[in-house]
Design a protein around this motif. Structure first.
Motif, PDB file in Angstrom:
ATOM      1  N   ASN A 140       0.804  -1.218   0.000  1.00 53.76           N
ATOM      2  CA  ASN A 140       0.000   0.000   0.000  1.00 53.76           C
ATOM      3  C   ASN A 140       0.841   1.274   0.000  1.00 53.76           C
ATOM      4  N   GLN A 141       2.139   1.113  -0.178  1.00 57.36           N
ATOM      5  CA  GLN A 141       3.067   2.245  -0.271  1.00 57.36           C
ATOM      6  C   GLN A 141       2.917   3.185   0.928  1.00 57.36           C
ATOM      7  N   LEU A 142       2.907   2.584   2.104  1.00 49.43           N
ATOM      8  CA  LEU A 142       2.797   3.340   3.351  1.00 49.43           C
ATOM      9  C   LEU A 142       4.133   3.347   4.068  1.00 49.43           C
ATOM     10  N   GLU A 143       4.347   4.390   4.845  1.00 53.36           N
ATOM     11  CA  GLU A 143       5.647   4.582   5.480  1.00 53.36           C
ATOM     12  C   GLU A 143       5.744   3.965   6.864  1.00 53.36           C
ATOM     13  N   ALA A 144       4.603   3.755   7.511  1.00 53.32           N
ATOM     14  CA  ALA A 144       4.610   3.180   8.858  1.00 53.32           C
ATOM     15  C   ALA A 144       3.193   2.788   9.254  1.00 53.32           C
ATOM     16  N   ALA A 145       3.102   1.895  10.233  1.00 55.81           N
ATOM     17  CA  ALA A 145       1.826   1.561  10.874  1.00 55.81           C
ATOM     18  C   ALA A 145       1.953   1.865  12.357  1.00 55.81           C
ATOM     19  N   TYR A 146       0.976   2.572  12.898  1.00 50.11           N
ATOM     20  CA  TYR A 146       0.935   2.926  14.319  1.00 50.11           C
ATOM     21  C   TYR A 146      -0.073   1.973  14.974  1.00 50.11           C
ATOM     22  N   ILE A 147       0.421   1.046  15.796  1.00 43.88           N
ATOM     23  CA  ILE A 147      -0.447   0.108  16.511  1.00 43.88           C
ATOM     24  C   ILE A 147      -0.710   0.682  17.904  1.00 43.88           C
ATOM     25  N   HIS A 148      -1.980   0.909  18.200  1.00 47.29           N
ATOM     26  CA  HIS A 148      -2.370   1.610  19.428  1.00 47.29           C
ATOM     27  C   HIS A 148      -2.904   0.681  20.514  1.00 47.29           C
ATOM     28  N   ALA A 149      -3.715  -0.310  20.155  1.00 47.44           N
ATOM     29  CA  ALA A 149      -4.402  -1.135  21.149  1.00 47.44           C
ATOM     30  C   ALA A 149      -3.404  -1.984  21.931  1.00 47.44           C
ATOM     31  N   PRO A 150      -3.418  -1.916  23.271  1.00 40.72           N
ATOM     32  CA  PRO A 150      -2.470  -2.713  24.064  1.00 40.72           C
ATOM     33  C   PRO A 150      -2.545  -4.208  23.767  1.00 40.72           C
ATOM     34  N   SER A 151      -3.751  -4.719  23.529  1.00 36.13           N
ATOM     35  CA  SER A 151      -3.869  -6.152  23.237  1.00 36.13           C
ATOM     36  C   SER A 151      -3.200  -6.508  21.914  1.00 36.13           C
ATOM     37  N   ASP A 152      -3.257  -5.604  20.938  1.00 33.70           N
ATOM     38  CA  ASP A 152      -2.598  -5.865  19.663  1.00 33.70           C
ATOM     39  C   ASP A 152      -1.085  -5.700  19.769  1.00 33.70           C
ATOM     40  N   ILE A 153      -0.651  -4.750  20.585  1.00 30.96           N
ATOM     41  CA  ILE A 153       0.782  -4.630  20.839  1.00 30.96           C
ATOM     42  C   ILE A 153       1.309  -5.918  21.468  1.00 30.96           C
ATOM     43  N   ALA A 154       0.542  -6.484  22.399  1.00 33.65           N
ATOM     44  CA  ALA A 154       0.927  -7.764  23.002  1.00 33.65           C
ATOM     45  C   ALA A 154       0.948  -8.877  21.952  1.00 33.65           C
ATOM     46  N   TYR A 155       0.008  -8.844  21.034  1.00 32.37           N
ATOM     47  CA  TYR A 155      -0.066  -9.858  19.980  1.00 32.37           C
ATOM     48  C   TYR A 155       1.192  -9.837  19.113  1.00 32.37           C
ATOM     49  N   PHE A 156       1.671  -8.634  18.794  1.00 32.15           N
ATOM     50  CA  PHE A 156       2.835  -8.508  17.918  1.00 32.15           C
ATOM     51  C   PHE A 156       4.162  -8.654  18.663  1.00 32.15           C
ATOM     52  N   THR A 157       4.195  -8.327  19.953  1.00 33.34           N
ATOM     53  CA  THR A 157       5.476  -8.252  20.664  1.00 33.34           C
ATOM     54  C   THR A 157       5.593  -9.171  21.869  1.00 33.34           C
ATOM     55  N   ASN A 158       4.453  -9.675  22.378  1.00 38.19           N
ATOM     56  CA  ASN A 158       4.390 -10.443  23.623  1.00 38.19           C
ATOM     57  C   ASN A 158       4.670  -9.562  24.846  1.00 38.19           C
ATOM     58  N   PHE A 159       4.620  -8.245  24.663  1.00 35.15           N
ATOM     59  CA  PHE A 159       4.753  -7.319  25.795  1.00 35.15           C
ATOM     60  C   PHE A 159       3.354  -6.896  26.226  1.00 35.15           C
TER      61      PHE A 159
END
Length: 366
Positions: free
Chosen positions: A15-34
């Motif tokens: 999609n020719q995007l420069e970055a994605a901003y992940i905001h939801a804490p549950s999704d941050i945990a999903y991607f990072t395990n933090f």
């Protein structure tokens, strides 16, 4: 870098995007395990198409985050402006105008604060559908954790049933079963525990209080779930203190059968709307359709309520690995409320419930 992060990176490139901003804490945990609950503070994960991500946390959590993730972690003190720090890091990575945000959960005031700190931003594409799709079908590892969460829900039901006695309040029973869970090391419920007696259960999301006390021949509705290693359980069971009346038994049996039929119909290829219709049509055929006032079910995973919605008109095709609830109910104001619920994961030829406690009406006798 894990596969989930790579999938977002590929989507950004497409999609020719420069970055994605992940905001939801549950999704941050999903991607990072933090796992973190930042409250009013800023917690954010930034993913880039061709660079490693970075995690942004309150300063008091930087050390904990660094023990979990293998890419940069930046923090801010309460006395600092987080958006200034974030914008500088984005500029350093060449971010100028086109990013993606989670439009289903991202607060407008935070988008405005980010744009003020980085005025060159011109476009925000929605990454939410991609993340919803990634959450949709759970891995075997995720399902195994959810099975454990289901076992603790079964434990909670048993403790709750054991606390039923004439004169006890709804809140006393809810507090007791949560206390018993905490003694076992289960510290968080998936949502505020629902224990409702008699006509009070006619409110589908009513909350337990100290005013309603259990009486003989009264139904008790338990809707509960707990968090286990970042994943939720959710189920509903019914009990009766003393023998149920014919009217109570009739309505319970209708809801029980509607739930059974819908759950047995689950398999890859059926649609979400068809499942809703199976339960709803059965309840309607018995004359109580107007009292089934909500959708049949919701997705479940790291959050108790996730995509998709199991509701009439939803043509989404059910796939193996999907996890969702099946929870029909009948709610007659000022008289009675009955709901029966299991959450399941879809198998190659059916489904399996996370909770194993039988769904029949539990009769509590002195």
């Amino acid at each position: 870098m894990n596969q989930q992060l790579k999938e977002v990176q590929n989507w950004l490139k497409e999609n020719q995007l420069e970055a994605a901003y992940i905001h939801a804490p549950s999704d941050i945990a999903y991607f990072t395990n933090f796992h973190s609950d930042p409250h009013e503070r800023v917690l954010a994960l930034f993913i880039f198409p061709d660079q490693e991500p970075f995690l942004f946390t309150p300063a008091l959590e930087v050390e904990s985050a660094e023990q979990v993730v293998n890419f940069p972690v930046y923090g801010y003190l309460d006395s600092e402006n987080p958006w200034t720090i974030i914008s500088e890091q984005l500029k350093n990575r060449g971010v100028q105008s086109r990013i993606a945000i989670q439009k289903d959960v991202f607060p407008v005031n935070r988008w405005e604060a980010l744009k003020e700190a980085l005025p060159t931003l011109t476009e925000a594409m929605d990454v939410s559908p991609l993340i919803q799709r990634m959450h949709l079908c759970k891995s075997q590892e995720e399902i195994a954790i959810m099975m454990e969460a289901g076992k603790w829900a079964d434990f909670a039901f048993e403790k709750g049933f054991s606390a039923l006695q004439e004169g006890v309040s709804e809140q006393e029973v809810a507090a007791y079963l949560e206390y018993e869970l905490k003694k076992q090391g289960v510290h968080h419920m998936s949502f505020d525990t629902i224990v409702l007696f008699g006509a009070h259960a006619a409110s589908p999301h009513g909350m337990p209080d100290t005013e309603h006390h259990l009486e003989n021949h009264q139904l008790a509705l338990f809707d509960l779930g707990c968090m286990w290693n970042g994943y939720a359980s959710d189920a509903t069971r019914m009990a009766c203190y003393g023998e149920p009346t014919d009217r109570q038994r009739e309505i319970f049996d209708i809801v029980y059968e509607a739930q059974r039929r819908a759950q047995e119909a689950i398999r890859p290829g059926v649609t979400a709307g068809e499942l809703d219709a199976i339960a709803r049509d059965y309840i309607t055929s018995k004359g109580y359709g107007e009292y089934f006032t909500h959708r049949l079910g919701h997705g479940i995973g790291q959050q108790c309520h996730e995509f998709p919605s199991i509701v009439g008109g939803n043509d989404m095709v059910i796939e193996e690995g999907m996890c969702f609830s099946i929870e029909p109910g009948i709610y007659i104001p000022n008289e009675i409320g009955v709901r029966v619920e299991d959450c399941v994961h879809v198998t190659k030829d059916g489904s399996e419930a996370f909770t194993k406690l039988p769904k029949e009406l539990y009769i509590i006798k002195d």
